[in-house]
Scaffold this motif. Structure first.
Motif, mmCIF file in Angstrom:
data_model
loop_
_atom_site.group_PDB
_atom_site.id
_atom_site.type_symbol
_atom_site.label_atom_id
_atom_site.label_comp_id
_atom_site.label_asym_id
_atom_site.label_seq_id
_atom_site.Cartn_x
_atom_site.Cartn_y
_atom_site.Cartn_z
ATOM 1 N N ILE A 219 0.827 -1.208 0.000
ATOM 2 C CA ILE A 219 0.000 0.000 0.000
ATOM 3 C C ILE A 219 0.859 1.255 0.000
ATOM 4 O O ILE A 219 0.575 2.227 -0.707
ATOM 5 N N SER A 223 -0.731 2.576 -3.452
ATOM 6 C CA SER A 223 -2.045 2.193 -2.924
ATOM 7 C C SER A 223 -3.066 2.003 -4.036
ATOM 8 O O SER A 223 -3.906 1.095 -3.968
ATOM 9 N N LYS A 224 -3.005 2.819 -5.066
ATOM 10 C CA LYS A 224 -3.951 2.696 -6.180
ATOM 11 C C LYS A 224 -3.774 1.353 -6.881
ATOM 12 O O LYS A 224 -4.736 0.623 -7.142
ATOM 13 N N PHE A 227 -5.046 -1.615 -4.506
ATOM 14 C CA PHE A 227 -6.490 -1.801 -4.341
ATOM 15 C C PHE A 227 -7.191 -2.117 -5.660
ATOM 16 O O PHE A 227 -8.258 -2.726 -5.659
ATOM 17 N N TRP A 231 -6.005 -6.271 -4.237
ATOM 18 C CA TRP A 231 -6.822 -6.333 -3.028
ATOM 19 C C TRP A 231 -7.922 -7.387 -3.118
ATOM 20 O O TRP A 231 -8.090 -8.220 -2.219
ATOM 21 N N ILE A 251 -0.303 8.053 3.759
ATOM 22 C CA ILE A 251 -1.405 7.288 3.178
ATOM 23 C C ILE A 251 -2.681 7.673 3.921
ATOM 24 O O ILE A 251 -2.769 7.529 5.142
ATOM 25 N N GLU A 255 -9.604 8.071 3.090
ATOM 26 C CA GLU A 255 -9.871 8.207 1.666
ATOM 27 C C GLU A 255 -9.933 6.836 0.988
ATOM 28 O O GLU A 255 -10.776 6.602 0.113
ATOM 29 N N LEU A 256 -9.063 5.931 1.394
ATOM 30 C CA LEU A 256 -9.088 4.575 0.832
ATOM 31 C C LEU A 256 -10.389 3.859 1.203
ATOM 32 O O LEU A 256 -10.975 3.146 0.382
ATOM 33 N N LYS A 257 -10.829 4.041 2.434
ATOM 34 C CA LYS A 257 -12.098 3.438 2.860
ATOM 35 C C LYS A 257 -13.254 3.969 2.016
ATOM 36 O O LYS A 257 -14.142 3.211 1.590
ATOM 37 N N LYS A 259 -13.102 5.462 -1.027
ATOM 38 C CA LYS A 259 -12.985 5.189 -2.460
ATOM 39 C C LYS A 259 -13.220 3.727 -2.794
ATOM 40 O O LYS A 259 -13.898 3.406 -3.783
ATOM 41 N N TYR A 260 -12.650 2.843 -1.986
ATOM 42 C CA TYR A 260 -12.705 1.420 -2.334
ATOM 43 C C TYR A 260 -13.626 0.620 -1.400
ATOM 44 O O TYR A 260 -13.739 -0.592 -1.549
#
Length: 262
Positions: A219, A223-224, A227, A231, A251, A255-257, A259-260
């Motif tokens: 990550i 990270s992009k 995921f 992922w 990181i 935002e990851l939560k 977006k994904y």
């Protein structure tokens, strides 16, 4: 005592000889009706004098016990073959006697092959350990090489459990994620790992394991890519999870939560 491979029997017998007063029984327990097969290992043991002097063992003075040691395949034969199929006094037609011999041979070959494969795994583990300690990381990632690499780099950290997941059964899953990220050798992992990661794990992580470290590395690296390629919705961030180490590496977990849905 049931072992996986034959070499473990030899190790157990060495322990028996050092721990007890022991003598081996010769018990004819062949697999089949002729020369094909092998014997189980039977020992008669008693406690040595220095052990019998202790109060908790004095009730065993003059007593003996028998230990039977077999591989799991030998045990299968003893439990199924002897109880349901074979009796020493039985007289069978030639075809059945031949079937016994064939089965005995198959079990013996399988036992030998398990032993050979076990030796090959042990040898490979030794080679991987030697190469990684020498700094040669041009080694394809597999369950043995990845575990050795992580043992070498992270097992000494107090807050790291030396397992891949709670039941230590997720190494293959992590390898798939690494491969989906385009990482196929230990050197690939090494090149993308932050140089200060050990220090940061000590500071920021309450407790983690090899899965957590592997995913952290991926990550932080991209990270992009992680995921979207690796992922596969296999896990999610826990609510209220300590994200200090991710914050340190810039990181944004929230935002990851979002977006994904991670």
């Amino acid at each position: 005592i049931i072992t996986y491979v034959y070499k473990d029997i030899e190790n157990i017998e060495e322990i028996i000889s050092k721990t007890f007063i022991s003598s081996q029984l010769i018990v004819d327990e062949k697999l089949g009706t002729d020369k094909v097969g092998y014997r189980s290992h039977h020992w008669v043991v008693s406690l040595p004098e220095d052990r019998l002097k202790l109060p908790e063992y004095q009730r065993f003075i003059g007593m003996k016990a028998e230990l039977q040691i077999r591989t799991v395949l030998q045990h299968a034969w003893a439990q199924i073959g002897h109880k349901q199929l074979y009796k020493p006094t039985a007289i069978f037609p030639e075809k059945i006697k031949r079937d016994f011999s064939l089965l005995a041979g198959l079990l013996e070959v399988a036992d030998n092959e398990f032993g050979r494969i076990s030796n090959e795994i042990t040898k490979y583990q030794g080679e991987i350990e030697k190469q990684t300690k020498e700094g040669n990381l041009k080694i394809t990632i597999d369950t043995i090489s990845l575990r050795q690499y992580f043992d070498e780099h992270y097992k000494m950290i107090d807050n790291v459990q030396g397992v891949f997941g709670p039941r230590d059964d997720m190494a293959e899953e992590i390898i798939a994620e690494l491969n989906n990220m385009g990482l196929v050798t230990l050197e690939d992992i090494n090149l993308i790992t932050p140089v200060d990661i050990v220090e940061r794990i000590k500071i920021h992580e309450d407790e983690t394991n090899y899965c957590g470290i592997a995913r952290l590395i991926m990550i932080v690296y991209d990270s992009k890519l992680y995921f979207e390629k690796a992922w596969k919705k296999k896990w999610t961030f826990a609510d209220g999870e300590n994200n200090g180490i991710y914050t340190y590496y810039q990181i944004d977990v929230s935002e990851l939560k979002k977006k994904y849905k991670a």
